[in-house]
Enzyme design. Structure first.
Site, PDB file in Angstrom:
ATOM      1  N   LYS A 197       0.887  -1.182   0.000  1.00 55.71           N
ATOM      2  CA  LYS A 197       0.000   0.000   0.000  1.00 55.71           C
ATOM      3  C   LYS A 197       0.914   1.217   0.000  1.00 55.71           C
ATOM      4  O   LYS A 197       1.414   1.643   1.036  1.00 55.71           O
ATOM      5  CB  LYS A 197      -0.915  -0.043   1.236  1.00 55.71           C
TER       6      LYS A 197
HETATM    7  N1  PMP Z   1      -7.838  -2.041  -2.210  1.00 55.43           N
HETATM    8  C1  PMP Z   1      -7.285  -0.817  -2.264  1.00 55.43           C
HETATM    9  C2  PMP Z   1      -6.601  -0.390  -3.520  1.00 55.43           C
HETATM   10  C3  PMP Z   1      -7.346   0.033  -1.145  1.00 55.43           C
HETATM   11  O1  PMP Z   1      -6.795   1.246  -1.187  1.00 55.43           O
HETATM   12  C4  PMP Z   1      -8.003  -0.404   0.026  1.00 55.43           C
HETATM   13  C5  PMP Z   1      -8.092   0.507   1.220  1.00 55.43           C
HETATM   14  N2  PMP Z   1      -6.957   0.376   2.043  1.00 55.43           N
HETATM   15  C6  PMP Z   1      -8.580  -1.683   0.027  1.00 55.43           C
HETATM   16  C7  PMP Z   1      -8.474  -2.476  -1.107  1.00 55.43           C
HETATM   17  C8  PMP Z   1      -9.257  -2.220   1.242  1.00 55.43           C
HETATM   18  O2  PMP Z   1      -8.323  -2.504   2.253  1.00 55.43           O
HETATM   19  P1  PMP Z   1      -8.681  -2.413   3.795  1.00 55.43           P
HETATM   20  O3  PMP Z   1      -9.893  -3.245   4.007  1.00 55.43           O
HETATM   21  O4  PMP Z   1      -7.489  -2.935   4.485  1.00 55.43           O
HETATM   22  O5  PMP Z   1      -8.941  -0.982   4.092  1.00 55.43           O
END
Ligand code: PMP
Length: 311
Positions: A159
């Protein structure tokens, strides 16, 4: 929604006043996108304020940096403590939390390794991400003309700020065409994810979601769905999803820290099921809300801001 100023931002170990939380314009991160970050929510519950899966988010933060040969200057224990202290200092009963590890000021040029690794944590108030009614009524989405990066170009498991340049293209195109969000396909043409959410599909009572090999971020909400579905006796399968199966799905929903569990009621103006929020989506939302709204913690997902409640 405009950002509302809070009191402090944590930067490299210090609480800095919001308006003074600045970095130099020649910081490496601004030019080349090397900011490893997280989005986390702190919920106000009747049992006290609690952060959802804090350690899992911090672990992902460290891992995102690791993929880019970057060692976090702070341990998970230090980042956890800094996060909780910051929420307390800002006196926020609920908030969105944004930790960042980034390449700072030193050299310019693509090679990052001679630049310092800095860290910051900010908290702010962030309500419903995909619109006020999204969680209850569902949203209209499209399949994006942009695809997720192929696995040998940009790793989506990290991320990192740079990945969100692709997300911005997906989101801007969707909004320009009157949709709340876009669903991107992967480089092979299978369904990947939204610009900032993972995707789930319900078909004949079984829940499907794209696998890690479909260029997705391994969402923590996505992982929570696996646990909640198992608790409800529902089967979840990680499987490649061809685009057209979206149109034929009984139910579709997005998951994410910002989006939580957001039902999707149409794709490319084609109604999903009967065009209303489906029963399995509602069941999963209810189980999710037991933790995040009521403060029940059967899975050990909550970190209490003011200590564990004894009731
Ligand atoms: N995919 C992307 C590209 C994201 O930015 C996010 C948000 N963090 C998610 C999926 C979902 O991840 P999470 O449930 O950990 O927030």
């Amino acid at each position: 929604m405009a950002l509302k100023e809070e009191k402090y931002i944590w930067m490299n170990g210090d609480l800095v006043e919001w308006k003074n939380a600045k970095i130099h314009i020649l910081s490496h991160v601004i030019h080349y996108g090397a900011s490893f970050f997280e989005g986390i929510r702190c919920y106000k519950t009747p049992r006290g304020s609690a952060v959802f899966r804090l350690d899992d988010h911090l672990k992902r933060l460290i891992n995102s940096a690791k993929i880019y040969r970057t060692e976090s200057p702070y341990s998970i224990d230090e980042l956890r403590k800094a996060t909780i202290d910051l929420i307390r200092s800002n006196k926020m009963p609920s908030c969105y939390i944004r930790p960042l590890i980034y390449r700072g000021y030193g050299e310019v040029g693509v090679y990052p390794m001679n630049n310092p690794v800095d860290a910051a944590i900010a908290v702010w108030d962030w309500g419903s991400y995909l619109g006020a009614d999204a969680m209850e009524k569902g949203i209209a989405v499209c399949v994006s003309s942009w695809t997720r990066p192929s696995p040998n170009s940009v790793p989506t498991v990290a991320k990192v700020g740079g990945n969100y340049i692709n997300s911005q293209l997906i989101k801007m195109e969707a909004v320009a065409n009157g949709f709340a969000e876009g669903i991107a396909l992967d480089a092979s043409g299978f369904v990947s994810e939204g610009s900032g959410e993972n995707l789930f599909m319900v078909s004949h009572g079984v829940i499907y979601t794209p696998p890690m090999s479909s260029s997705i971020l391994g969402g923590i909400t996505r992982n929570s769905i696996f646990t909640l579905a198992a608790h409800l006796g529902l089967q979840v399968k990680e499987d490649s999803i061809p685009r057209e199966l979206l149109y034929l799905a009984d139910e579709l929903f997005f998951t994410g820290t910002a989006a939580e569990i957001s039902p999707i009621t149409s794709v490319d103006r084609i109604a999903i099921g009967d065009g209303t929020v489906g029963p399995i989506t509602k069941q999963l939302q209810r189980e999710f809300f037991k933790v995040t709204r009521d403060g029940e913690d059967p899975y050990g997902w909550l970190t209490w801001v003011d200590g564990k409640p004894n009731h």
